[in-house]
Design a protein around this motif. Structure first.
Motif, PDB file in Angstrom:
ATOM      1  N   THR A  32       0.894  -1.165   0.000  1.00  0.00           N
ATOM      2  CA  THR A  32       0.000   0.000   0.000  1.00  0.00           C
ATOM      3  C   THR A  32       0.928   1.209   0.000  1.00  0.00           C
ATOM      4  O   THR A  32       2.152   1.061   0.106  1.00  0.00           O
ATOM      5  CB  THR A  32      -0.946   0.060   1.225  1.00  0.00           C
ATOM      6  OG1 THR A  32      -0.228   0.581   2.346  1.00  0.00           O
ATOM      7  CG2 THR A  32      -1.542  -1.308   1.563  1.00  0.00           C
ATOM      8  N   LEU A  63      -8.509  -5.097  13.273  1.00  0.00           N
ATOM      9  CA  LEU A  63      -7.870  -4.930  11.963  1.00  0.00           C
ATOM     10  C   LEU A  63      -8.616  -3.925  11.090  1.00  0.00           C
ATOM     11  O   LEU A  63      -9.815  -3.717  11.252  1.00  0.00           O
ATOM     12  CB  LEU A  63      -7.859  -6.280  11.225  1.00  0.00           C
ATOM     13  CG  LEU A  63      -7.202  -7.438  11.958  1.00  0.00           C
ATOM     14  CD1 LEU A  63      -7.360  -8.720  11.142  1.00  0.00           C
ATOM     15  CD2 LEU A  63      -5.723  -7.141  12.207  1.00  0.00           C
ATOM     16  N   ILE A  64      -7.906  -3.342  10.132  1.00  0.00           N
ATOM     17  CA  ILE A  64      -8.495  -2.400   9.184  1.00  0.00           C
ATOM     18  C   ILE A  64      -9.049  -3.179   7.989  1.00  0.00           C
ATOM     19  O   ILE A  64      -8.349  -4.019   7.408  1.00  0.00           O
ATOM     20  CB  ILE A  64      -7.433  -1.394   8.688  1.00  0.00           C
ATOM     21  CG1 ILE A  64      -6.832  -0.620   9.877  1.00  0.00           C
ATOM     22  CG2 ILE A  64      -8.040  -0.437   7.660  1.00  0.00           C
ATOM     23  CD1 ILE A  64      -5.572   0.171   9.517  1.00  0.00           C
ATOM     24  N   HIS A  66      -9.902  -2.937   4.205  1.00  0.00           N
ATOM     25  CA  HIS A  66      -9.522  -2.086   3.075  1.00  0.00           C
ATOM     26  C   HIS A  66     -10.495  -2.273   1.918  1.00  0.00           C
ATOM     27  O   HIS A  66     -10.857  -3.411   1.607  1.00  0.00           O
ATOM     28  CB  HIS A  66      -8.101  -2.434   2.600  1.00  0.00           C
ATOM     29  CG  HIS A  66      -7.037  -2.180   3.621  1.00  0.00           C
ATOM     30  ND1 HIS A  66      -6.891  -2.959   4.753  1.00  0.00           N
ATOM     31  CD2 HIS A  66      -6.063  -1.233   3.687  1.00  0.00           C
ATOM     32  CE1 HIS A  66      -5.870  -2.495   5.470  1.00  0.00           C
ATOM     33  NE2 HIS A  66      -5.356  -1.448   4.850  1.00  0.00           N
ATOM     34  N   LEU A 118     -15.608  -0.743  13.454  1.00  0.00           N
ATOM     35  CA  LEU A 118     -14.782  -1.324  12.397  1.00  0.00           C
ATOM     36  C   LEU A 118     -13.921  -0.212  11.806  1.00  0.00           C
ATOM     37  O   LEU A 118     -14.418   0.884  11.528  1.00  0.00           O
ATOM     38  CB  LEU A 118     -15.654  -1.936  11.299  1.00  0.00           C
ATOM     39  CG  LEU A 118     -14.890  -2.555  10.118  1.00  0.00           C
ATOM     40  CD1 LEU A 118     -14.096  -3.777  10.561  1.00  0.00           C
ATOM     41  CD2 LEU A 118     -15.850  -2.932   8.991  1.00  0.00           C
ATOM     42  N   PRO A 142      -3.524  -6.032   8.572  1.00  0.00           N
ATOM     43  CA  PRO A 142      -2.608  -5.313   9.455  1.00  0.00           C
ATOM     44  C   PRO A 142      -1.292  -5.128   8.706  1.00  0.00           C
ATOM     45  O   PRO A 142      -1.121  -5.678   7.615  1.00  0.00           O
ATOM     46  CB  PRO A 142      -2.424  -6.272  10.625  1.00  0.00           C
ATOM     47  CG  PRO A 142      -2.520  -7.626   9.987  1.00  0.00           C
ATOM     48  CD  PRO A 142      -3.486  -7.485   8.826  1.00  0.00           C
ATOM     49  N   GLU A 180       2.569   4.211   8.700  1.00  0.00           N
ATOM     50  CA  GLU A 180       1.198   3.733   8.654  1.00  0.00           C
ATOM     51  C   GLU A 180       0.190   4.878   8.513  1.00  0.00           C
ATOM     52  O   GLU A 180       0.522   6.040   8.719  1.00  0.00           O
ATOM     53  CB  GLU A 180       0.866   2.930   9.926  1.00  0.00           C
ATOM     54  CG  GLU A 180       1.647   1.649  10.060  1.00  0.00           C
ATOM     55  CD  GLU A 180       2.900   1.812  10.899  1.00  0.00           C
ATOM     56  OE1 GLU A 180       3.390   2.954  11.024  1.00  0.00           O
ATOM     57  OE2 GLU A 180       3.384   0.793  11.414  1.00  0.00           O
ATOM     58  N   LEU A 194      -6.234   8.247  17.028  1.00  0.00           N
ATOM     59  CA  LEU A 194      -5.709   7.140  17.844  1.00  0.00           C
ATOM     60  C   LEU A 194      -4.277   6.803  17.479  1.00  0.00           C
ATOM     61  O   LEU A 194      -3.550   6.223  18.273  1.00  0.00           O
ATOM     62  CB  LEU A 194      -6.560   5.883  17.659  1.00  0.00           C
ATOM     63  CG  LEU A 194      -7.999   5.919  18.152  1.00  0.00           C
ATOM     64  CD1 LEU A 194      -8.610   4.528  18.067  1.00  0.00           C
ATOM     65  CD2 LEU A 194      -8.078   6.433  19.581  1.00  0.00           C
TER      66      LEU A 194
HETATM   67  O1  TXA Z   1      -1.210   2.069   6.935  1.00  0.00           O
HETATM   68  C1  TXA Z   1      -1.859   1.209   7.543  1.00  0.00           C
HETATM   69  O2  TXA Z   1      -2.807   1.488   8.286  1.00  0.00           O
HETATM   70  C2  TXA Z   1      -1.452  -0.240   7.329  1.00  0.00           C
HETATM   71  C3  TXA Z   1      -1.756  -0.628   5.887  1.00  0.00           C
HETATM   72  C4  TXA Z   1      -1.519  -2.087   5.616  1.00  0.00           C
HETATM   73  O3  TXA Z   1      -3.067  -0.255   5.563  1.00  0.00           O
HETATM   74  N1  TXA Z   1      -2.155  -1.102   8.250  1.00  0.00           N
HETATM   75  C5  TXA Z   1      -1.843  -1.112   9.592  1.00  0.00           C
HETATM   76  O4  TXA Z   1      -2.609  -2.011  10.315  1.00  0.00           O
HETATM   77  O5  TXA Z   1      -1.001  -0.391  10.092  1.00  0.00           O
HETATM   78  P1  TXA Z   1      -2.228  -2.432  11.822  1.00  0.00           P
HETATM   79  O6  TXA Z   1      -3.211  -3.529  12.176  1.00  0.00           O
HETATM   80  O7  TXA Z   1      -0.809  -2.761  11.919  1.00  0.00           O
HETATM   81  O8  TXA Z   1      -2.590  -1.156  12.644  1.00  0.00           O
HETATM   82  C6  TXA Z   1      -3.948  -0.730  12.747  1.00  0.00           C
HETATM   83  C7  TXA Z   1      -4.127   0.158  13.936  1.00  0.00           C
HETATM   84  C8  TXA Z   1      -3.857  -0.561  15.238  1.00  0.00           C
HETATM   85  O9  TXA Z   1      -3.216   0.316  16.139  1.00  0.00           O
HETATM   86  C9  TXA Z   1      -5.266  -0.912  15.722  1.00  0.00           C
HETATM   87  O10 TXA Z   1      -5.361  -1.008  17.132  1.00  0.00           O
HETATM   88  C10 TXA Z   1      -6.085   0.247  15.191  1.00  0.00           C
HETATM   89  O11 TXA Z   1      -5.505   0.571  13.948  1.00  0.00           O
HETATM   90  N2  TXA Z   1      -7.456  -0.171  14.970  1.00  0.00           N
HETATM   91  C11 TXA Z   1      -7.925  -1.012  14.015  1.00  0.00           C
HETATM   92  N3  TXA Z   1      -9.235  -1.217  14.169  1.00  0.00           N
HETATM   93  C12 TXA Z   1      -9.638  -0.486  15.232  1.00  0.00           C
HETATM   94  C13 TXA Z   1     -10.870  -0.276  15.893  1.00  0.00           C
HETATM   95  N4  TXA Z   1     -12.004  -0.899  15.491  1.00  0.00           N
HETATM   96  N5  TXA Z   1     -10.887   0.543  16.968  1.00  0.00           N
HETATM   97  C14 TXA Z   1      -9.754   1.159  17.375  1.00  0.00           C
HETATM   98  N6  TXA Z   1      -8.550   1.003  16.816  1.00  0.00           N
HETATM   99  C15 TXA Z   1      -8.488   0.194  15.750  1.00  0.00           C
END
Ligand code: TXA
Ligand code: MG
Length: 324
Positions: A32, A63-64, A66, A118, A142, A180, A194
């Motif tokens: 990405t 998780l995010i 996409h 989400l 993630p 990120e 956040l």
């Molecule tokens: O740039 C990015 O965001 C990358 C690319 C791959 O898109 N993805 C990424 O995902 O960094 P990850 O899982 O490493 O980090 C996502 C962050 C985490 O700190 C997670 O706690 C937060 O986003 N997050 C995800 N879903 C959430 C939710 N429903 N509520 C609060 N925080 C959330």
């Protein structure tokens, strides 16, 4: 460098192959604009569980999901005016929005780590967009690193960190942003940042025309002090939970694992994994807790889950819920 994952280039045939792997429930790492993501079909509980297993994380961090176009978010999340403004101004791009789950949201509850929110993002990287578009499903991803390691900005970093744990890695060169996405949440009314990331607070405040809170961000970079993972109360089912149960009382629902013929009682019984597979149990965990809540159960007895692999994260989750 390659520890068994299929390395794919960015030509149309390879992206079509990667998209069908995603639809089959496989894990595909992809570039990405921010960092490489470890992608899976967000609507497939088992595939989402496989993400957590591959990362080796002892907790279920949400998780995010996409997407490649706005219509793909219909029925996934509940919008508000400010979130719409940010999406219109900054998507596709390094911005993630945490919004309430739509009542009929098809995304795995495991991707929400059991919460009612989400995280969604529309990346700008052309390879990510084409992959998601071809997959035809929201892609949970993630950063594609093992838990506790740096986020990968090149395909080789993914191969080093996750090796054979991922089915395929799409090599799209270096990620242009390299940090990120910025995570903005509406989980507690007013928007809050956040996690700082590729979009600045100033940009966000300018678009919204008002200040945005940045709650105390830990220095780890793995943001949120406010992430649901840290907030035990956000994690719990309504029902009271009793752990390591060997049997259930008449008024308790029973959550079992593996062979459960010997376990007596339970007004309602659900088996997280009849075959005793911790990945399957993780895939079922939040959906089963929600269905017990929906059934109006007030007490749940849970059989012991082995403290290995995803069992560690399941037990972390159950302990938080029981301690409430
Ligand atoms: O740039 C990015 O965001 C990358 C690319 C791959 O898109 N993805 C990424 O995902 O960094 P990850 O899982 O490493 O980090 C996502 C962050 C985490 O700190 C997670 O706690 C937060 O986003 N997050 C995800 N879903 C959430 C939710 N429903 N509520 C609060 N925080 C959330
Ligand atoms: Mg990460």
């Amino acid at each position: 460098m390659n520890h068994g994952s299929l390395i794919l280039q960015c030509d149309p045939e390879s992206l079509a192959r990667a998209a069908s792997m995603l639809r089959e429930g496989k894990l595909v790492a992809f570039p990405t604009e921010t960092v490489y993501g470890l992608g899976a079909d967000a609507t497939n509980d088992r595939a989402v569980a496989a993400i957590y297993a591959a990362k080796g994380r002892p907790q279920f961090n949400p998780l995010i999901a996409h997407v490649a176009k706005m219509e793909a978010l219909d029925g996934l999340v509940v919008w508000n005016a400010a979130a719409r403004m940010l999406a219109e101004a900054l998507w596709p791009g390094p911005l993630t929005l945490v919004l309430p789950r739509h009542p009929h949201c098809p995304v795995s509850r495991l991707a929400s780590a059991g919460t009612e929110t989400l995280a969604v993002r529309m990346p700008s990287h052309p390879v990510a967009r084409e992959l998601i578009e071809r997959a035809g499903v929201p892609v949970a991803a993630p950063s594609a690193n093992a838990s506790g390691k740096l986020s990968p900005t090149e395909a080789a970093h993914v191969a080093e960190s996750l090796g054979g744990a991922v089915d395929a890695i799409i090599d799209g060169g270096r990620c242009p942003v390299g940090v990120e996405s910025t995570v903005v949440s509406w989980a507690r009314h007013a928007p809050e940042i956040l996690r700082p990331g590729g979009v600045t607070r100033e940009q966000i405040e300018k678009i919204l025309g008002r200040p945005v809170a940045v709650p105390d961000i830990s220095m780890s970079g793995e943001a949120p002090v406010l992430s649901p993972g840290q907030l035990a109360s956000h994690y719990a089912p309504r029902a009271a939970l009793r752990l390591n149960a060997e049997s259930a009382e008449a008024d308790e629902a029973l959550l079992t694992f593996g062979e459960d013929m010997h376990v007596k009682g339970g007004s309602l019984r659900l088996n997280l994994s009849p075959s005793g597979d911790v990945n399957e149990a993780a895939a079922n965990l939040f959906a089963m807790l929600h269905s017990l809540d929906a059934a109006g159960v007030s007490r749940i007895a849970a059989m012991p889950i082995p403290e290995k692999g995803l069992g560690i994260a399941i037990n972390d989750r159950l302990r938080r819920a029981a301690a409430r």
